[in-house]
Design a protein around this motif. Structure first.
Motif, PDB file in Angstrom:
ATOM      1  N   THR C 125     142.186 -37.962 102.705  1.00 43.15           N
ATOM      2  CA  THR C 125     140.756 -38.216 102.780  1.00 43.15           C
ATOM      3  C   THR C 125     140.044 -37.144 101.969  1.00 43.15           C
ATOM      4  OG1 THR C 125     138.900 -38.547 104.279  1.00 43.15           O
ATOM      5  CG2 THR C 125     140.484 -36.867 104.903  1.00 43.15           C
ATOM      6  N   ARG C 126     138.728 -37.097 102.064  1.00 39.84           N
ATOM      7  CA  ARG C 126     137.999 -36.071 101.330  1.00 39.84           C
ATOM      8  C   ARG C 126     137.772 -34.887 102.266  1.00 39.84           C
ATOM      9  NH1 ARG C 126     136.390 -40.895 101.409  1.00 39.84           N
ATOM     10  NH2 ARG C 126     136.422 -42.130  99.517  1.00 39.84           N
ATOM     11  N   ILE C 127     138.103 -33.705 101.805  1.00 37.55           N
ATOM     12  CA  ILE C 127     137.865 -32.543 102.659  1.00 37.55           C
ATOM     13  C   ILE C 127     137.147 -31.466 101.877  1.00 37.55           C
ATOM     14  CG2 ILE C 127     140.177 -31.550 102.213  1.00 37.55           C
ATOM     15  CD1 ILE C 127     139.953 -30.633 105.277  1.00 37.55           C
ATOM     16  N   ILE C 128     136.118 -30.924 102.488  1.00 32.57           N
ATOM     17  CA  ILE C 128     135.440 -29.763 101.913  1.00 32.57           C
ATOM     18  C   ILE C 128     135.445 -28.659 102.959  1.00 32.57           C
ATOM     19  CG2 ILE C 128     133.942 -31.240 100.482  1.00 32.57           C
ATOM     20  CD1 ILE C 128     131.657 -30.584 102.423  1.00 32.57           C
ATOM     21  N   THR C 129     135.344 -27.439 102.493  1.00 26.66           N
ATOM     22  CA  THR C 129     135.242 -26.330 103.443  1.00 26.66           C
ATOM     23  C   THR C 129     133.789 -25.917 103.535  1.00 26.66           C
ATOM     24  OG1 THR C 129     135.760 -24.851 101.630  1.00 26.66           O
ATOM     25  CG2 THR C 129     137.559 -25.431 103.098  1.00 26.66           C
ATOM     26  N   GLN C 130     133.449 -25.356 104.678  1.00 27.90           N
ATOM     27  CA  GLN C 130     132.085 -24.863 104.850  1.00 27.90           C
ATOM     28  C   GLN C 130     132.147 -23.617 105.698  1.00 27.90           C
ATOM     29  OE1 GLN C 130     130.426 -25.283 108.078  1.00 27.90           O
ATOM     30  NE2 GLN C 130     132.105 -26.412 109.047  1.00 27.90           N
ATOM     31  N   ASP C 131     131.179 -22.760 105.554  1.00 25.43           N
ATOM     32  CA  ASP C 131     131.083 -21.503 106.297  1.00 25.43           C
ATOM     33  C   ASP C 131     132.150 -20.506 105.847  1.00 25.43           C
ATOM     34  OD1 ASP C 131     130.412 -19.594 108.305  1.00 25.43           O
ATOM     35  OD2 ASP C 131     132.081 -20.366 109.500  1.00 25.43           O
ATOM     36  N   SER C 132     133.434 -20.899 105.917  1.00 24.69           N
ATOM     37  CA  SER C 132     134.510 -20.018 105.479  1.00 24.69           C
ATOM     38  C   SER C 132     135.383 -20.844 104.546  1.00 24.69           C
ATOM     39  CB  SER C 132     135.299 -19.542 106.699  1.00 24.69           C
ATOM     40  OG  SER C 132     136.327 -18.677 106.288  1.00 24.69           O
ATOM     41  N   ASP C 133     135.789 -20.260 103.406  1.00 27.20           N
ATOM     42  CA  ASP C 133     136.470 -21.046 102.379  1.00 27.20           C
ATOM     43  C   ASP C 133     137.987 -20.907 102.482  1.00 27.20           C
ATOM     44  OD1 ASP C 133     136.777 -22.699 100.263  1.00 27.20           O
ATOM     45  OD2 ASP C 133     136.249 -21.227  98.714  1.00 27.20           O
ATOM     46  N   ALA C 134     138.674 -21.860 101.856  1.00 17.94           N
ATOM     47  CA  ALA C 134     140.117 -21.765 101.659  1.00 17.94           C
ATOM     48  C   ALA C 134     140.338 -21.989 100.178  1.00 17.94           C
ATOM     49  CB  ALA C 134     140.840 -22.807 102.490  1.00 17.94           C
ATOM     50  N   PRO C 135     140.118 -20.964  99.378  1.00 12.87           N
ATOM     51  CA  PRO C 135     140.056 -21.146  97.925  1.00 12.87           C
ATOM     52  C   PRO C 135     141.358 -21.666  97.316  1.00 12.87           C
ATOM     53  CG  PRO C 135     139.914 -18.810  98.524  1.00 12.87           C
ATOM     54  CD  PRO C 135     139.863 -19.570  99.797  1.00 12.87           C
ATOM     55  N   ASP C 136     142.504 -21.376  97.960  1.00 16.33           N
ATOM     56  CA  ASP C 136     143.779 -21.795  97.372  1.00 16.33           C
ATOM     57  C   ASP C 136     144.140 -23.234  97.703  1.00 16.33           C
ATOM     58  OD1 ASP C 136     143.933 -19.244  96.464  1.00 16.33           O
ATOM     59  OD2 ASP C 136     145.000 -18.533  98.255  1.00 16.33           O
ATOM     60  N   SER C 137     143.321 -23.912  98.463  1.00 13.27           N
ATOM     61  CA  SER C 137     143.677 -25.266  98.890  1.00 13.27           C
ATOM     62  C   SER C 137     143.067 -26.294  97.944  1.00 13.27           C
ATOM     63  CB  SER C 137     143.168 -25.511 100.300  1.00 13.27           C
ATOM     64  OG  SER C 137     141.760 -25.632 100.275  1.00 13.27           O
ATOM     65  N   LYS C 138     143.358 -27.561  98.219  1.00 13.78           N
ATOM     66  CA  LYS C 138     142.846 -28.635  97.372  1.00 13.78           C
ATOM     67  C   LYS C 138     141.534 -29.182  97.909  1.00 13.78           C
ATOM     68  CE  LYS C 138     147.388 -30.059  95.725  1.00 13.78           C
ATOM     69  NZ  LYS C 138     148.513 -30.892  96.127  1.00 13.78           N
ATOM     70  N   ARG C 139     140.771 -28.362  98.625  1.00 12.76           N
ATOM     71  CA  ARG C 139     139.463 -28.833  99.110  1.00 12.76           C
ATOM     72  C   ARG C 139     138.579 -29.134  97.905  1.00 12.76           C
ATOM     73  NH1 ARG C 139     136.764 -25.155  96.293  1.00 12.76           N
ATOM     74  NH2 ARG C 139     137.058 -22.972  96.839  1.00 12.76           N
ATOM     75  N   LEU C 140     137.636 -30.062  98.081  1.00 13.43           N
ATOM     76  CA  LEU C 140     136.834 -30.511  96.940  1.00 13.43           C
ATOM     77  C   LEU C 140     135.771 -29.490  96.562  1.00 13.43           C
ATOM     78  CD1 LEU C 140     136.595 -34.234  98.017  1.00 13.43           C
ATOM     79  CD2 LEU C 140     137.919 -33.301  96.107  1.00 13.43           C
ATOM     80  N   CYS C 141     135.175 -28.871  97.574  1.00 23.77           N
ATOM     81  CA  CYS C 141     134.239 -27.788  97.296  1.00 23.77           C
ATOM     82  C   CYS C 141     134.001 -26.984  98.555  1.00 23.77           C
ATOM     83  CB  CYS C 141     132.911 -28.323  96.744  1.00 23.77           C
ATOM     84  SG  CYS C 141     131.904 -29.135  98.010  1.00 23.77           S
ATOM     85  N   PHE C 142     133.261 -25.908  98.425  1.00 22.43           N
ATOM     86  CA  PHE C 142     132.959 -25.031  99.554  1.00 22.43           C
ATOM     87  C   PHE C 142     131.449 -24.929  99.700  1.00 22.43           C
ATOM     88  CE2 PHE C 142     132.149 -20.385 100.653  1.00 22.43           C
ATOM     89  CZ  PHE C 142     132.235 -20.591 102.011  1.00 22.43           C
ATOM     90  N   VAL C 143     130.980 -25.233 100.900  1.00 20.65           N
ATOM     91  CA  VAL C 143     129.550 -25.082 101.185  1.00 20.65           C
ATOM     92  C   VAL C 143     129.401 -23.861 102.055  1.00 20.65           C
ATOM     93  CG1 VAL C 143     127.557 -26.071 102.335  1.00 20.65           C
ATOM     94  CG2 VAL C 143     129.132 -27.557 101.077  1.00 20.65           C
TER      95      VAL C 143
END
Lengths: 339, 508, 355
Positions: C125-143
């Protein structure tokens, strides 16, 4: 008695060591703080000691602390109850929890571990549900009630700004005296010790073991309730999902350190309070001696383990010595009676 | 039957063993001839157990030697002992009762096939062993479904399967019924005729007289004497054991029964719900309750005392009907029970003599919930004195008392309550001869004081020696009542086995 | 015997077959749903999930933003708050994936060790991180905010409160979390007057060591595992251990309120300054009363709002909402005595208006 000397020695040792390494340990402010925390944890430890003496266990203490604390804040701030009514209500709830545990364990013969483990989950969930999982604070509206937890009673004869007794310490002392009298001076206390060691023999001696056990669980839960009120008032900001989490383990650790055997039948109130004090002083020492915060658990675990090992070794030595003494006495007796 | 001059199969020479603070064995010697039953007797603490543990490889001696077939051997472990053909059957059975008979017989040396346990072979090889000892059970039966006596047979089968030459049996009949014991005796006789030597340790002098070819008596860790087959008699054995002449063991005098103290009407117990029981005990009377183990005697006492629920019926104490649903009700009505299992039911072992003695009376002597410490001290002092409890002091932990003194503490608990009725379940089990006598004396004294005494015993001598009147139970029913003058071993056994005409006793 | 084996085999093969069907099926479904969502427009509401890192009033404010955006962009979004840390959070993700959602916004509790979980979610599915990031992952973006800059902002507040410098101490729930580490480093770097570090290559000072600069000394960082009582006891012990302590910095929302309690009871409100993160009532009240110097608000409302906005657009096939460098930075806000009343009124309005 010997046991209390041992654990008391450990307390003195940790205190002296900390005091030498950082003289601020004996500052009025720090002593008051340590005494206050010892009292808060002491209250719940004394309670669990009764259950441990019956050979049982109560894992729900932390959740009862959480439920009582959350309920208190919720009743006061959301429902507008008066302070005495709210405190009475939450203590009644904890009493009911104790009765429930006791009945399930004695009448349905469920294992204490299982009953109170379910309680641990149940009461935490209840606290979060009732409060909608919202943090609740007393703000500044309940300064009077909060004196129960953070108030201090000046000692007559001392200057006003010097050492004053934290109110929780007085509460602990009252509870401890009642508990000690109950355990050592009443027939129920004796029954408790007897059934903790051999429930069958106690029953054969005409003791209503079920009733006595229920009383123990009630004492435990009500103490957790009192503890919950005090903890909530102390931190002034209650997170229903977090308040009191793992406190059952601190309480059990204090009781075991203070000489209670998880096999039952053994334990003194003084020992348990000293046990709670050792734990609090250790936490305090770790902080004020600037020991890295991540070593905390390791140090506390190591000290408890060392205490328990020492206790076991001392006990074995005592048994051996007793056996040797007795044999010597018997032989002397035989020698004096010509066959 | 056995040539006394034959070369011994097993010989022990000058064996000594010291434990911290005590010399358990002092140069003890012993010879076991091939195919004989050698009884080793002695009071508790005489060193029997230590000697046997050394032979079985559980402990090692300090000095002395053990010879097998005339050659010195060193036994370092239980495994080595078994390898030499010496097997000890403990008083407490060592079976895994969640496993079947076959698995127990071959425990630790299971035959394997492809790395897996070869169950077929276990069952095949178990069957003849079971047949040999007369246990009519499939090797696949779970041990926990067997009676104690049958479990013991499994132990013996296990020993035979490892080619035992010397079988040491430690108090084998202590938890067997008369019937089971007789079965055991038959097996012992048969093993002997097959050339197996048996070392038989027992408190029960009656069965020693029955079985033994020779008796070795130990006292205080030393050889106290030896009796050849024709010398074996009760008084001789007791004399060697206690080191003095004991001619009058049971000092029983017939008591004149007073008014009715305990009346049981139509009581049914959980164990034998089909049968209702009626019995009466008068004040000042000692009534023995005889029967085989499992006849329902213990269950009856437990029901009267309120430990087990009663399925109907009525209990009257001194004419008053009493509703008993908990021991407290019984105690309040004036009943006391000295239970079967002293350590589990009678005492809080880790508590002091004082705390044990006062446990039932705390409630009566309380002042608004508080302990009455003076009263407690009085009771303790009085009971230690009256019952002559040998203890360093009232604060001694009961665990460290001898069995006989522990039993006196149990008695003292009830005497402090001034009971009208005292129930005793196997009151002298596992205590030595000297203490037995004292327990008997106390029972007599109580009856003299007008207490109604009802006691259960599986020891025939005790029933015969102590009862004013005996009731015999069989499979949950009272099958008969014997007055003092009617009491005989044959009569009791006859009733205990259900009234068959052939007395089942093994007496010649 | 044989029958048993056979039935066992049956069950095994059946479950294998099911697993085999499921695996290739799902990513395919996810990829085809994108164009179909784009063509059909708003006929089906995007089903979204917003996963926090715990339970805190902070997240209630964020939830208000979630609700506002859900209404505005016609989406359904549930808010999940793991009570028991990382295990609980991972379990929530698994449940969501099993049930099927169109998008997840998560605040990973331990980013470094959750890359696998996040990547697995990204595959389905689509996953984004927010508040705290996981920069090494395949998340779409970080808010989120730049926690490092926020730390530096807090450091600036400390400097304002203590123009002459002094000894400071840092309090935090857990140091395993990236946002806690970045905030702490931002505070330290600001107080030590070091040059700004770039987010990707931050050098961390190890905890448990005294860091001395020209004006400021950072004595220690104490953790409490989210136990409020311990947070308070830590603050009290700091007061004991360091009589000359001049400032306490609470990195998590509840830390400063606990510090405030301790300082108040010690009667040291005059000599110890408190700098906070986030906007608990107790903190804001403290700013009004002058007990707390100021706080750095990360505008959690905006976290919720923008997370839902981005996920809803993505579900509808609009990829233009993704920021070019993968970081949608939500501005922080510094709250001091001067603007606290205004900030609080606005906050209450946001929280209430969306109930």
């Amino acid at each position: 008695m010997k046991k209390i000397l041992g654990i008391g020695g450990l307390l003195v040792f940790v205190c002296v060591l900390t005091g030498v390494l950082n003289p601020d340990f004996v500052s009025v402010y720090n002593l008051q703080n340590t005494l206050r925390w010892t009292s808060l944890f002491g209250v719940i430890s004394v309670g669990v000691a009764f259950v441990i003496i019956t050979g049982g266990i109560d894992l729900s203490i932390g959740s009862v602390v959480g439920l009582v604390g959350s309920l208190l804040a919720w009743l006061l701030t959301q429902k507008g109850w008066s302070a005495p009514a709210a405190v009475a209500m939450v203590l009644l709830v904890s009493l009911g929890i104790g009765v429930l545990h006791g009945l399930l364990i004695t009448k349905l013969r469920l294992q204490p571990f299982v009953v109170t483990l379910c309680g641990l989950l149940l009461y935490r969930g209840a606290a979060r549900y009732i409060t909608d999982d919202q943090s609740l604070g007393f703000g500044t509206a309940y300064e009077g009630l909060r004196r129960l937890a953070i108030g201090k009673i000046p000692i007559p004869g001392l200057a006003a700004d010097s050492f004053a007794l934290p109110v929780p310490f007085l509460i602990l002392m009252v509870i401890a005296v009642i508990a000690a009298v109950f355990l050592n001076r009443t027939i129920y206390g004796r029954y408790l010790l007897a059934l903790g060691r051999n429930e069958t023999a106690a029953r054969y001696s005409g003791i209503h073991t079920d009733r006595v056990k229920i009383i123990a669980y009630v004492i435990c839960s009500v103490s957790a309730g009192v503890g919950g009120v005090l903890f909530a008032l102390d931190v002034n900001s209650i997170q229903p999902s977090g308040l009191g989490e793992f406190y059952e383990l601190y309480a059990i650790a204090a009781a075991v350190l203070g000489g209670c055997s998880l096999r039952g039948g053994e334990g003194t109130i003084t020992g348990v309070i000293i046990g709670a004090a050792v734990l609090r002083v250790l936490y305090n020492a770790i902080n004020i001696l600037r020991i890295p915060t991540h070593l905390e658990f390791a140090i506390i675990g190591a000290v408890i383990l060392a205490g328990v090992i020492t206790d076991e070794l001392v006990k074995r030595y005592a048994v051996k010595r007793r056996a040797v003494r007795q044999l010597a006495a018997e032989q002397a007796h035989k020698a004096s009676v010509p066959s | 039957m056995v040539d006394a001059s034959a070369a011994p199969l097993l010989e022990v020479r000058q064996l000594s063993k010291r434990f911290p603070g005590v010399l358990a064995l002092r140069s003890v010697s012993l010879r076991v001839l091939p195919g004989e039953v050698l009884a080793v007797i002695g009071e508790n603490g005489a060193g029997k157990s230590t000697l046997m543990k050394i032979l079985a490889g559980v402990q090692k001696p300090d000095t002395g030697e053990v010879l097998l077939d005339g050659r010195p051997v060193e036994i370092n472990s239980v495994r080595e002992a078994i390898g030499l053909g010496i097997v000890l059957i403990h008083q407490e059975l060592n079976l895994s009762d969640n496993l079947d008979i076959g698995a127990n017989i071959f425990l630790g040396r299971e035959p394997r096939r492809c790395g897996l346990i070869d169950k077929q072979r276990i069952f095949r090889e178990s069957q003849p062993l079971l047949a040999r000892i007369g246990l009519e059970q499939s090797p696949r039966t779970l041990v926990n479904q067997l009676a104690i006596g049958q479990q013991q047979m499994v132990e013996i089968a296990k020993a035979l399967s490892s080619q035992a030459r010397v079988l040491i049996m430690d108090e084998p009949t202590s938890s067997l019924s008369q019937h089971e014991a007789e079965q055991l005796f038959r097996v012992v006789h048969q093993l002997r005729s097959n050339g197996v030597s048996i070392v038989y340790i027992s408190h029960r002098l009656g069965e020693v007289r029955e079985l033994a070819d020779r008796v070795v008596v130990l006292r205080d860790g030393e050889n106290a004497g030896e009796l050849a087959r024709e010398e074996i008699c009760h008084d001789q054995m007791v004399k060697l054991m206690v080191g003095r002449d004991v001619s009058q063991f049971y000092q029983h005098q017939l008591h004149a029964p007073g008014p009715l103290a305990l009346e049981v009407r139509g009581v049914r117990t959980l164990a034998h719900a089909r049968h209702s029981i009626d019995l009466q005990v008068h004040a000042g009377e000692i009534v023995g309750l005889a029967g085989l183990v499992g006849a329902g005697r213990t269950e009856l006492l437990r029901a009267i005392f309120g430990v087990d629920p009663m399925l109907g019926g009525e209990i009257r104490v001194a004419g008053q009907s009493v509703r008993v649903s908990h021991p407290r009700d019984a105690i309040q009505a004036g009943i006391g029970l000295v239970p079967e299992d002293r350590k589990e039911q009678g005492l809080v072992l880790e508590m002091a003599v004082r705390e044990n003695l006062s446990l039932p009376s705390l409630r009566r002597d309380q002042t608004r919930g508080f302990l009455n410490r003076e009263r407690e001290a009085d009771i303790t002092r009085q009971m230690i004195g009256d019952l002559r409890i040998k203890t360093p002091g009232p604060e001694q932990i009961v665990q460290f008392l001898s069995g006989g003194n522990q039993q006196k503490v149990v008695l003292g608990k009830w005497l402090a309550m001034n009971p009208k009725v005292l129930l005793l379940d196997e009151p002298t089990r596992g205590i030595d001869v000297g203490a037995k006598r004292e327990i008997y004396r106390l029972m007599e004294e109580l009856a003299d004081k007008g207490v109604a005494v009802l006691f259960v015993s599986s020891e025939m001598e005790e029933i015969l020696g102590m009862s004013d009147r005996a009731l015999v139970m069989h499979e949950g029913r009272i099958t008969g009542e014997l007055q003092r003058e009617e009491l005989s071993e044959e009569a009791v056994m006859n009733l205990a086995t259900g009234g068959g005409r052939n007395p089942a006793g093994v007496s010649q | 015997m044989n029958n048993q084996y056979r039935s066992l085999l049956c069950v095994l093969s059946l479950s294998l077959a099911l697993a085999g069907c499921g695996k290739p099926g799902e990513p395919a479904g996810a990829s085809t749903s994108k164009p179909s969502g784009a063509t059909e427009g708003g006929t089906s509401k995007p089903k979204l999930a917003y996963v926090t890192n715990g339970i805190d009033p902070f997240w209630n404010t964020a939830s208000a933003g979630v609700r506002a955006a859900a209404k505005e962009f016609d989406a359904e979004c549930e808010v999940l708050m793991p009570a028991k840390g990382i295990v609980d959070q991972n379990r929530m993700i698994e449940t969501l994936l099993a049930r099927g959602v169109d998008g997840i916004a998560i605040s990973p509790i331990d980013a470094a060790n959750q890359v696998g979980v996040i990547n697995e979610a990204a595959a389905r599915t689509r996953i984004i991180t927010q508040d705290s990031d996981a920069p090494d992952s395949k998340r779409l973006c970080f808010v989120g905010m730049n926690n490092y800059s926020a730390g530096r902002a807090a450091g600036k507040l400390v400097k304002e409160a203590l123009p002459n410098g002094g000894k400071v101490m840092i309090f935090v729930g857990r140091l395993e979390q990236l946002n806690a580490q970045q905030r702490r480093q931002g505070v330290i770097d600001e107080l030590m007057d070091r040059a700004a570090q770039s987010l990707e290559t931050i050098q961390y000072d190890p905890p448990g060591r005294v860091i001395e600069g020209a004006r400021f000394v950072v004595l220690d960082t104490r953790t409490d595992n989210f136990d409020y009582a311990r947070a308070k006891a830590n603050a009290e012990d700091a007061i004991t251990a360091h009589p000359d302590l001049a400032c306490m910095i609470g990195l998590f929302a509840y830390n400063a309120p606990m510090c405030k309690e301790a300082v108040k009871e010690a009667g040291k409100l005059k000599s110890i300054q408190i700098v906070s993160f986030d906007e608990q009532d107790s903190t804001l009240q403290g700013i009004i009363d002058g007990d707390v110097y100021g706080t750095v608000s990360q505008q959690p409302y905006m976290y919720g709002y923008h997370s839902v906005r981005i996920l809803a657009a993505l579900k509808r096939g609009d990829e233009s909402v993704l920021p070019p460098n993968g970081f949608y930075e939500v501005a922080i806000q510094e709250v001091r005595k001067a603007n606290v009343q205004e900030f609080w009124t606005e906050l209450k309005k946001l929280q209430k208006g969306e109930e």
